[in-house]
Design a protein around this motif. Sequence first.
Motif, PDB file in Angstrom:
ATOM      1  N   SER A 130      18.185  -4.242  47.100  1.00 45.58           N
ATOM      2  CA  SER A 130      19.404  -4.345  46.299  1.00 45.58           C
ATOM      3  C   SER A 130      19.970  -2.956  46.037  1.00 45.58           C
ATOM      4  CB  SER A 130      19.111  -5.041  44.963  1.00 45.58           C
ATOM      5  OG  SER A 130      18.281  -4.216  44.157  1.00 45.58           O
ATOM      6  N   ASN A 131      21.212  -2.931  45.564  1.00 50.13           N
ATOM      7  CA  ASN A 131      21.842  -1.665  45.195  1.00 50.13           C
ATOM      8  C   ASN A 131      21.107  -1.013  44.028  1.00 50.13           C
ATOM      9  OD1 ASN A 131      24.892  -1.130  46.454  1.00 50.13           O
ATOM     10  ND2 ASN A 131      24.207  -3.241  46.613  1.00 50.13           N
ATOM     11  N   ALA A 132      20.672  -1.838  43.073  1.00 54.32           N
ATOM     12  CA  ALA A 132      19.931  -1.297  41.926  1.00 54.32           C
ATOM     13  C   ALA A 132      18.642  -0.624  42.379  1.00 54.32           C
ATOM     14  CB  ALA A 132      19.627  -2.411  40.931  1.00 54.32           C
ATOM     15  N   GLN A 133      17.972  -1.200  43.379  1.00 49.88           N
ATOM     16  CA  GLN A 133      16.736  -0.598  43.889  1.00 49.88           C
ATOM     17  C   GLN A 133      17.015   0.702  44.642  1.00 49.88           C
ATOM     18  OE1 GLN A 133      13.977  -3.162  45.944  1.00 49.88           O
ATOM     19  NE2 GLN A 133      14.281  -4.845  44.501  1.00 49.88           N
ATOM     20  N   VAL A 134      18.170   0.794  45.282  1.00 43.80           N
ATOM     21  CA  VAL A 134      18.543   2.063  45.931  1.00 43.80           C
ATOM     22  C   VAL A 134      18.659   3.159  44.883  1.00 43.80           C
ATOM     23  CG1 VAL A 134      20.340   3.285  47.220  1.00 43.80           C
ATOM     24  CG2 VAL A 134      19.732   0.958  47.861  1.00 43.80           C
TER      25      VAL A 134
END
Length: 317
Positions: free
Chosen positions: A194-198
């Motif tokens: 996910s973008n949050a994990q990036v």
Amino acid sequence: MNRTNEFFCLTVFAFFIITACNNNTQKEYTDTATTGTIKISVDETFERIIDGELDTFHALYKHATVIPSYTSETQAFQDLINDTARIIIVTRMLNVNEMKYFEGRKLTPRVTKIARDAIAFIVNNDNPDTILNMDHIQQIFTGGIKNWSELSKENKLGDVTIVFDNKNSSTARYVKENITGGKDFPPNCFAVDSNAQVIEYVHEHKNAIGVIGVNWISDGDDPSVLAFLDKIKTIAIVAPDTSAGFGKSYKPYQAYIATNYYPYTRDVYIISREARTGLGSGFAAFVAGEKGQRIILKSGIMPATQSVRIVGFRNNN
């Protein structure tokens, strides 16, 4: 043939005719533009924006339930084809094969442009290199630049690690089509979920560069966005006409997306497979309408139809 047998044969024949007709009849829908329940698939990049759209839409239309699935762009198109999603929200149009599929089923998907988005490149707070030109970006994502010291001798962060949100995401596709020229990504590139994990990965790894949708870090009024911004830095890109130096570099701010000063932008679409005015069409109309476009404007990217006023300030010094 006697009358009894004749009646029996006609009855059996009629049964098979009715069964065949029923099998060829399209499924009956009970939803309208503002009532009912449907499922949609959304590029995970736009989860934050669509959550806001859905909150307002559901508050206005109490008898409507739109259930989102936040997934990769590739999966969203598959959901549209499989009819497990009435509409999808993505950053590309249907390709030739997808159009042929719908033409073969006598369906004409409707496309509504709702926004103009940008790709953001993020680095760790300890990374001194936060202004890059387009050639630097291309070399990083094609493997030409493998170590941060190749950008500046003062940068001691070591080998570059590239991280995407998903290998089938719209951001990965955008970089491959618009930056690498279709070349495969180098071995130092991988994807999370996910973008949050990036953002978290870049925060925890000083040598990383991440690729995300800018709306994850563009709404300055959102406390969670401010928390993300505390964890990373956003790279400013030198515009193509200022290659002589770093005098004019642009971050993916709303004004620079609007004026195309920031070079890595893309359009956002709602694609519907509805052949009628159902709840999918109703939600698409809402997002493209005044209230929906205001939500997009507040998110920090460019709405497709809402007028935006850009104010410039003169530096008298």
